[in-house]
Enzyme design. Structure first.
Site, PDB file in Angstrom:
ATOM      1  N   ASP A  48       7.916  -6.720 -12.013  1.00 13.31           N
ATOM      2  CA  ASP A  48       8.633  -7.307 -10.879  1.00 13.31           C
ATOM      3  C   ASP A  48       9.328  -6.162 -10.160  1.00 13.31           C
ATOM      4  O   ASP A  48      10.208  -5.497 -10.725  1.00 13.31           O
ATOM      5  CB  ASP A  48       9.654  -8.336 -11.368  1.00 13.31           C
TER       6      ASP A  48
ATOM      7  N   ASN B  51       2.862  -1.070  -3.238  1.00 13.51           N
ATOM      8  CA  ASN B  51       2.413  -1.998  -2.207  1.00 13.51           C
ATOM      9  C   ASN B  51       3.244  -3.269  -2.146  1.00 13.51           C
ATOM     10  O   ASN B  51       3.359  -3.890  -1.095  1.00 13.51           O
ATOM     11  CB  ASN B  51       0.938  -2.360  -2.449  1.00 13.51           C
TER      12      ASN B  51
ATOM     13  N   TYR C   4      12.600  -7.546   7.763  1.00 15.64           N
ATOM     14  CA  TYR C   4      11.453  -6.806   7.235  1.00 15.64           C
ATOM     15  C   TYR C   4      11.403  -5.399   7.814  1.00 15.64           C
ATOM     16  O   TYR C   4      11.268  -4.413   7.076  1.00 15.64           O
ATOM     17  CB  TYR C   4      10.167  -7.564   7.573  1.00 15.64           C
TER      18      TYR C   4
ATOM     19  N   LYS D 240      11.897  -1.963   5.639  1.00 10.96           N
ATOM     20  CA  LYS D 240      10.801  -1.003   5.542  1.00 10.96           C
ATOM     21  C   LYS D 240      11.250   0.373   6.017  1.00 10.96           C
ATOM     22  O   LYS D 240      10.847   1.404   5.458  1.00 10.96           O
ATOM     23  CB  LYS D 240       9.585  -1.487   6.345  1.00 10.96           C
TER      24      LYS D 240
ATOM     25  N   VAL E 225      -3.402  -5.876   9.388  1.00 10.12           N
ATOM     26  CA  VAL E 225      -4.483  -6.192   8.454  1.00 10.12           C
ATOM     27  C   VAL E 225      -4.665  -7.702   8.351  1.00 10.12           C
ATOM     28  O   VAL E 225      -3.690  -8.457   8.249  1.00 10.12           O
ATOM     29  CB  VAL E 225      -4.182  -5.609   7.057  1.00 10.12           C
TER      30      VAL E 225
ATOM     31  N   THR F  48      -4.830 -10.185   6.466  1.00 10.40           N
ATOM     32  CA  THR F  48      -4.535 -10.809   5.187  1.00 10.40           C
ATOM     33  C   THR F  48      -4.058 -12.233   5.426  1.00 10.40           C
ATOM     34  O   THR F  48      -3.747 -12.627   6.554  1.00 10.40           O
ATOM     35  CB  THR F  48      -3.430 -10.031   4.446  1.00 10.40           C
TER      36      THR F  48
END
Length: 270
Positions: free
Chosen positions: A57, A85, A165, A169, A198, A200
């Site tokens: 985790d 990642n 986010y 980052k 991407v 995803t």
């Protein structure tokens, strides 16, 4: 035999890292996930070779230490490349800074979750696996960041959303730079790399966005296409991972600590 640890490998580009790296002859992969059984089943079903799954985790320093201990017993105490990642992507991605004006508690809650995974997480992971990296030959650490954490890109394309986010980052990037500065004399290469847009499940699923938030996203994508007229939309995880690994392979020691795009520069993020 090169050994890579992929932290956060259960889906998206994390899972693609396993597939791509393990397929290369002689490579060993240690894949971490919170749900070990699910990832083991996927790896088995897809017949991915040379891969071990370890529980971890990213938000727990103790869990990362346990993962490193389990990894050490599998790879004789050394690894060559650590790829971080795993991340937390806030559900408030469609909101701009001013949208939090009357929602300060929501912002603080989402910022805390983002910071725990995207800032504290890489620090926990690197510190846990550092003894194994020191024993390895390549001594590489790659943090999967995001183009929304780049200041010039944010201004040029007016990326106003994904506030927690983006901030976390950017914080993760400086963590990587701090490690690069501290361990500069030990032959390490630390890089933050943005994977591009991407295709995803996380990016393509807009079911949690309101119509207003979807409209904002369309405006943002329109601005991006003005800067990148040749951009055809989100790329596949396979293409993203291929480019990231190429940047890593071709990077120089003097680039340690930098934040790069998947093109290997600081200007082209899509």
């Amino acid at each position: 035999m090169p050994t890579t640890v992929v932290v956060g490998a259960s889906r998206g580009i994390g899972y693609q890292f396993i597939q791509t790296i393990a397929a290369a002859q002689g490579n060993t992969v240690i894949a971490t996930a919170r749900n070990v059984v699910n990832l083991e089943n996927k790896v088995r079903a897809d017949k991915i070779p040379n891969t071990h799954v370890v529980q971890a985790d990213l938000t727990s320093a103790d869990a990362m230490k346990a993962a490193a201990k389990a990894t050490s017993s599998l790879v004789n105490g050394q690894i060559d490349h650590l790829i971080i990642n795993g991340a937390f992507l806030s559900s408030t991605g469609g909101m701009n800074p001013t949208d939090f004006a009357d929602k300060p508690e929501l912002f603080l809650e989402e910022l805390k979750k983002s910071d725990e995974a995207n800032i504290a997480g890489p620090l926990f992971a690197i510190n846990a696996f550092l003894p194994l990296l020191r024993a390895g030959k390549e001594k590489r650490v790659t943090y999967i960041s995001s183009g929304v954490a780049d200041v010039p890109e944010t201004i040029e394309t007016r990326i106003t959303n994904s506030v927690p986010y983006s901030a976390s980052k950017a914080g993760g990037n400086i963590i990587i730079t701090k490690f690069a500065a501290e361990l500069q004399d030990e032959g390490f290469t630390f890089l933050s790399i943005a994977p591009g847009a991407v295709a995803t499940e996380t990016l393509m699923d807009t079911s949690n966005l309101t119509d207003k938030e979807k409209a904002k996203m369309q405006v943002m994508f329109g601005r991006m296409m003005q800067k990148y007229p040749e951009w055809k939309g989100p790329i596949s995880p396979e293409e993203s991972v291929k480019r990231i690994l190429s940047v890593v392979k071709n990077s120089k020691a003097e680039q340690s600590g930098q934040f790069l795009s998947y093109w290997g520069n600081t200007t082209q993020w899509l």
